[in-house]
Scaffold this motif. Structure first.
Motif, PDB file in Angstrom:
ATOM      1  N   THR A  77      34.826  31.135  43.259  1.00 26.59           N
ATOM      2  CA  THR A  77      35.483  31.669  42.066  1.00 26.59           C
ATOM      3  C   THR A  77      36.349  32.868  42.408  1.00 26.59           C
ATOM      4  OG1 THR A  77      33.583  30.965  40.751  1.00 26.59           O
ATOM      5  CG2 THR A  77      35.088  32.528  39.724  1.00 26.59           C
ATOM      6  N   ALA A  78      35.917  33.650  43.394  1.00 29.24           N
ATOM      7  CA  ALA A  78      36.618  34.885  43.756  1.00 29.24           C
ATOM      8  C   ALA A  78      38.062  34.616  44.164  1.00 29.24           C
ATOM      9  CB  ALA A  78      35.874  35.591  44.883  1.00 29.24           C
ATOM     10  N   VAL A  79      38.304  33.572  44.932  1.00 29.67           N
ATOM     11  CA  VAL A  79      39.662  33.285  45.407  1.00 29.67           C
ATOM     12  C   VAL A  79      40.600  33.043  44.230  1.00 29.67           C
ATOM     13  CG1 VAL A  79      41.095  31.726  46.780  1.00 29.67           C
ATOM     14  CG2 VAL A  79      38.827  32.369  47.608  1.00 29.67           C
ATOM     15  N   ARG A  80      40.157  32.245  43.262  1.00 26.67           N
ATOM     16  CA  ARG A  80      40.986  31.974  42.085  1.00 26.67           C
ATOM     17  C   ARG A  80      41.200  33.240  41.258  1.00 26.67           C
ATOM     18  NH1 ARG A  80      37.219  27.892  42.203  1.00 26.67           N
ATOM     19  NH2 ARG A  80      37.980  25.852  42.831  1.00 26.67           N
ATOM     20  N   LEU A  81      40.123  34.022  41.096  1.00 28.68           N
ATOM     21  CA  LEU A  81      40.217  35.255  40.318  1.00 28.68           C
ATOM     22  C   LEU A  81      41.177  36.246  40.976  1.00 28.68           C
ATOM     23  CD1 LEU A  81      39.266  37.004  37.954  1.00 28.68           C
ATOM     24  CD2 LEU A  81      37.330  37.749  39.365  1.00 28.68           C
ATOM     25  N   ILE A  82      41.103  36.346  42.292  1.00 26.32           N
ATOM     26  CA  ILE A  82      41.977  37.257  43.026  1.00 26.32           C
ATOM     27  C   ILE A  82      43.443  36.840  42.863  1.00 26.32           C
ATOM     28  CG2 ILE A  82      42.649  37.993  45.356  1.00 26.32           C
ATOM     29  CD1 ILE A  82      39.567  37.704  46.020  1.00 26.32           C
ATOM     30  N   CYS A  83      43.709  35.552  43.016  1.00 23.23           N
ATOM     31  CA  CYS A  83      45.075  35.047  42.828  1.00 23.23           C
ATOM     32  C   CYS A  83      45.574  35.353  41.416  1.00 23.23           C
ATOM     33  CB  CYS A  83      45.132  33.542  43.085  1.00 23.23           C
ATOM     34  SG  CYS A  83      44.940  33.071  44.813  1.00 23.23           S
ATOM     35  N   ALA A 110      36.380  41.322  43.301  1.00 20.68           N
ATOM     36  CA  ALA A 110      36.132  39.928  42.922  1.00 20.68           C
ATOM     37  C   ALA A 110      35.042  39.305  43.780  1.00 20.68           C
ATOM     38  CB  ALA A 110      37.424  39.122  43.045  1.00 20.68           C
ATOM     39  N   LEU A 111      35.019  39.646  45.072  1.00 18.53           N
ATOM     40  CA  LEU A 111      33.998  39.097  45.968  1.00 18.53           C
ATOM     41  C   LEU A 111      32.604  39.609  45.624  1.00 18.53           C
ATOM     42  CD1 LEU A 111      35.926  39.256  49.375  1.00 18.53           C
ATOM     43  CD2 LEU A 111      35.219  37.195  48.161  1.00 18.53           C
ATOM     44  N   ILE A 112      32.535  40.832  45.080  1.00 19.25           N
ATOM     45  CA  ILE A 112      31.240  41.393  44.687  1.00 19.25           C
ATOM     46  C   ILE A 112      30.793  40.826  43.340  1.00 19.25           C
ATOM     47  CG2 ILE A 112      30.063  43.524  43.989  1.00 19.25           C
ATOM     48  CD1 ILE A 112      31.805  44.995  46.065  1.00 19.25           C
ATOM     49  N   TRP A 113      31.737  40.695  42.424  1.00 20.57           N
ATOM     50  CA  TRP A 113      31.402  40.255  41.068  1.00 20.57           C
ATOM     51  C   TRP A 113      31.085  38.772  40.953  1.00 20.57           C
ATOM     52  CZ3 TRP A 113      35.485  43.087  37.486  1.00 20.57           C
ATOM     53  CH2 TRP A 113      35.091  44.424  37.350  1.00 20.57           C
ATOM     54  N   THR A 114      31.753  37.945  41.759  1.00 16.99           N
ATOM     55  CA  THR A 114      31.621  36.495  41.611  1.00 16.99           C
ATOM     56  C   THR A 114      31.244  35.850  42.933  1.00 16.99           C
ATOM     57  OG1 THR A 114      33.956  36.054  42.136  1.00 16.99           O
ATOM     58  CG2 THR A 114      33.431  36.539  39.837  1.00 16.99           C
ATOM     59  N   ASN A 115      30.989  34.534  42.884  1.00 16.92           N
ATOM     60  CA  ASN A 115      30.750  33.807  44.131  1.00 16.92           C
ATOM     61  C   ASN A 115      32.086  33.613  44.839  1.00 16.92           C
ATOM     62  OD1 ASN A 115      32.017  31.150  43.326  1.00 16.92           O
ATOM     63  ND2 ASN A 115      30.379  31.223  41.796  1.00 16.92           N
ATOM     64  N   ASN A 116      32.029  33.269  46.094  1.00 21.05           N
ATOM     65  CA  ASN A 116      33.234  33.205  46.916  1.00 21.05           C
ATOM     66  C   ASN A 116      34.262  32.201  46.407  1.00 21.05           C
ATOM     67  OD1 ASN A 116      32.167  35.148  48.552  1.00 21.05           O
ATOM     68  ND2 ASN A 116      31.463  33.751  50.137  1.00 21.05           N
ATOM     69  N   ILE A 165      43.873  44.861  47.843  1.00 22.37           N
ATOM     70  CA  ILE A 165      42.607  44.832  48.566  1.00 22.37           C
ATOM     71  C   ILE A 165      41.440  45.183  47.631  1.00 22.37           C
ATOM     72  CG2 ILE A 165      42.768  47.227  49.344  1.00 22.37           C
ATOM     73  CD1 ILE A 165      41.297  44.215  51.275  1.00 22.37           C
ATOM     74  N   SER A 166      41.698  46.042  46.626  1.00 24.76           N
ATOM     75  CA  SER A 166      40.649  46.389  45.663  1.00 24.76           C
ATOM     76  C   SER A 166      40.291  45.174  44.822  1.00 24.76           C
ATOM     77  CB  SER A 166      41.130  47.530  44.757  1.00 24.76           C
ATOM     78  OG  SER A 166      41.351  48.707  45.506  1.00 24.76           O
ATOM     79  N   TYR A 167      41.307  44.413  44.403  1.00 26.00           N
ATOM     80  CA  TYR A 167      41.045  43.177  43.653  1.00 26.00           C
ATOM     81  C   TYR A 167      40.156  42.243  44.473  1.00 26.00           C
ATOM     82  CZ  TYR A 167      44.465  43.891  39.887  1.00 26.00           C
ATOM     83  OH  TYR A 167      45.142  44.337  38.787  1.00 26.00           O
ATOM     84  N   ILE A 168      40.495  42.109  45.742  1.00 28.15           N
ATOM     85  CA  ILE A 168      39.768  41.180  46.615  1.00 28.15           C
ATOM     86  C   ILE A 168      38.302  41.594  46.739  1.00 28.15           C
ATOM     87  CG2 ILE A 168      39.574  40.317  48.986  1.00 28.15           C
ATOM     88  CD1 ILE A 168      42.646  40.484  49.147  1.00 28.15           C
ATOM     89  N   LEU A 169      38.076  42.873  47.040  1.00 29.22           N
ATOM     90  CA  LEU A 169      36.702  43.342  47.245  1.00 29.22           C
ATOM     91  C   LEU A 169      35.885  43.284  45.957  1.00 29.22           C
ATOM     92  CD1 LEU A 169      37.421  46.394  49.595  1.00 29.22           C
ATOM     93  CD2 LEU A 169      36.526  44.152  50.231  1.00 29.22           C
ATOM     94  N   VAL A 228      44.398  32.829  51.209  1.00 28.79           N
ATOM     95  CA  VAL A 228      43.910  32.772  52.597  1.00 28.79           C
ATOM     96  C   VAL A 228      43.278  34.104  52.992  1.00 28.79           C
ATOM     97  CG1 VAL A 228      44.619  32.568  55.017  1.00 28.79           C
ATOM     98  CG2 VAL A 228      45.527  30.980  53.321  1.00 28.79           C
ATOM     99  N   MET A 229      43.898  35.210  52.569  1.00 25.63           N
ATOM    100  CA  MET A 229      43.348  36.538  52.876  1.00 25.63           C
ATOM    101  C   MET A 229      41.959  36.698  52.262  1.00 25.63           C
ATOM    102  SD  MET A 229      44.819  40.319  51.869  1.00 25.63           S
ATOM    103  CE  MET A 229      46.495  39.786  52.194  1.00 25.63           C
ATOM    104  N   ALA A 230      41.816  36.225  51.019  1.00 25.83           N
ATOM    105  CA  ALA A 230      40.513  36.315  50.351  1.00 25.83           C
ATOM    106  C   ALA A 230      39.480  35.446  51.061  1.00 25.83           C
ATOM    107  CB  ALA A 230      40.657  35.890  48.887  1.00 25.83           C
TER     108      ALA A 230
END
Length: 244
Positions: free
Chosen positions: A114-120, A106-112, A100-104, A186-188
């Motif tokens: 890019t965030a999904v790929r970064l989180i994965c 990544a969502l703050i650092w990047t656009n949505n 969940i920390s990765y998800i949050l 999907v969660m992201a």
């Protein structure tokens, strides 16, 4: 085995019907017939296909990047002991951070998008890297010593000796990673309200209190997870036949 699997599915459907009839509240637990009807309606919508394609694209592209980087770094760390020791603290930190920390972050650092790929990538990389190292550690050390004696370049030893011997570990990593990437993606999407995507559709169903829609999308996710696992197995079988 297939007959047993079909029997289990039938039993679960019957239990679902009985439980839904007992509760008698469509908002709490809709009947399977209503959910299947909703799934058929979704098949006629362009939004349905767009959501699935985008979710798969984001998740699997993140998996591909994580797999490639973890495989390359894992092979290098398996070949150079000093590099494995140097990377060990970083690996420990990466695998210790909650998903969940990765998800949050990544969502703050990047656009949505890019965030999904970064989180994965961030969630899958440590798992795949650990599989690669475990595979290399399982190789007979005498065999590796013999391989080092011959005048072969380091890339040849990595890709012609190490890689074929750790193929079962790579297969397990791909099988697990494909399903995990999709679920994490999907969660992201849900948390980041990424549109279009399955996560966004689930969020819309929640806002509209559409329980049949939620169940329908959940069943589609299960089917897509089975599909991604099937494809990952086919890929590994193909690589085995090619004798990488």
């Amino acid at each position: 085995m297939k007959k047993k699997g079909a029997a289990v599915i039938i039993v679960l459907l019957l239990l679902w019907i009985v439980l839904a009839a007992q509760i008698n509240n469509e908002f709490m637990l809709p009947l399977p017939f209503d959910v299947f009807k909703q799934m058929l309606v979704q098949l006629t919508s362009q939004v349905f296909y767009q959501a699935i394609v985008m979710s798969l694209y984001r998740s699997l592209s993140g998996l591909a990047i994580a797999y490639g980087c973890a495989l390359l770094l894992g092979l290098l760390c398996g070949y150079y002991r000093w590099l494995a020791e140097l990377f060990a603290p970083i690996y420990l930190i990466l695998k210790s951070i909650p998903n969940i920390s990765y998800i949050l972050i990544a969502l703050i650092w990047t656009n949505n998008e890019t965030a999904v790929r970064l989180i994965c990538f961030m969630i899958l990389f440590p798992m795949i890297y650990a599989n690669v190292l475990s595979g290399i550690k399982s190789i007979d050390q005498d065999l590796l010593d013999v391989a080092r004696v011959y005048p072969e370049s380091m890339p040849n030893i990595l890709f012609r000796v190490y890689l074929p011997l750790i193929l079962p570990y790579l297969k397990a990593a791909l099988s697990t990673g494909a399903g995990l990437a999709f679920k994490v993606g999907v969660m992201a999407e849900i948390i980041g309200s990424v549109s279009p995507g399955i996560g966004r559709q689930l969020q819309i169903c929640r806002i509209n209190m559409d329980m049949s829609g939620l169940f329908a999308w959940t069943l589609w996710i299960i089917l897509l997870l089975a599909f991604t696992e099937f494809i990952s197995k086919k890929i590994m079988k193909y690589l085995e036949k090619r004798e990488i």
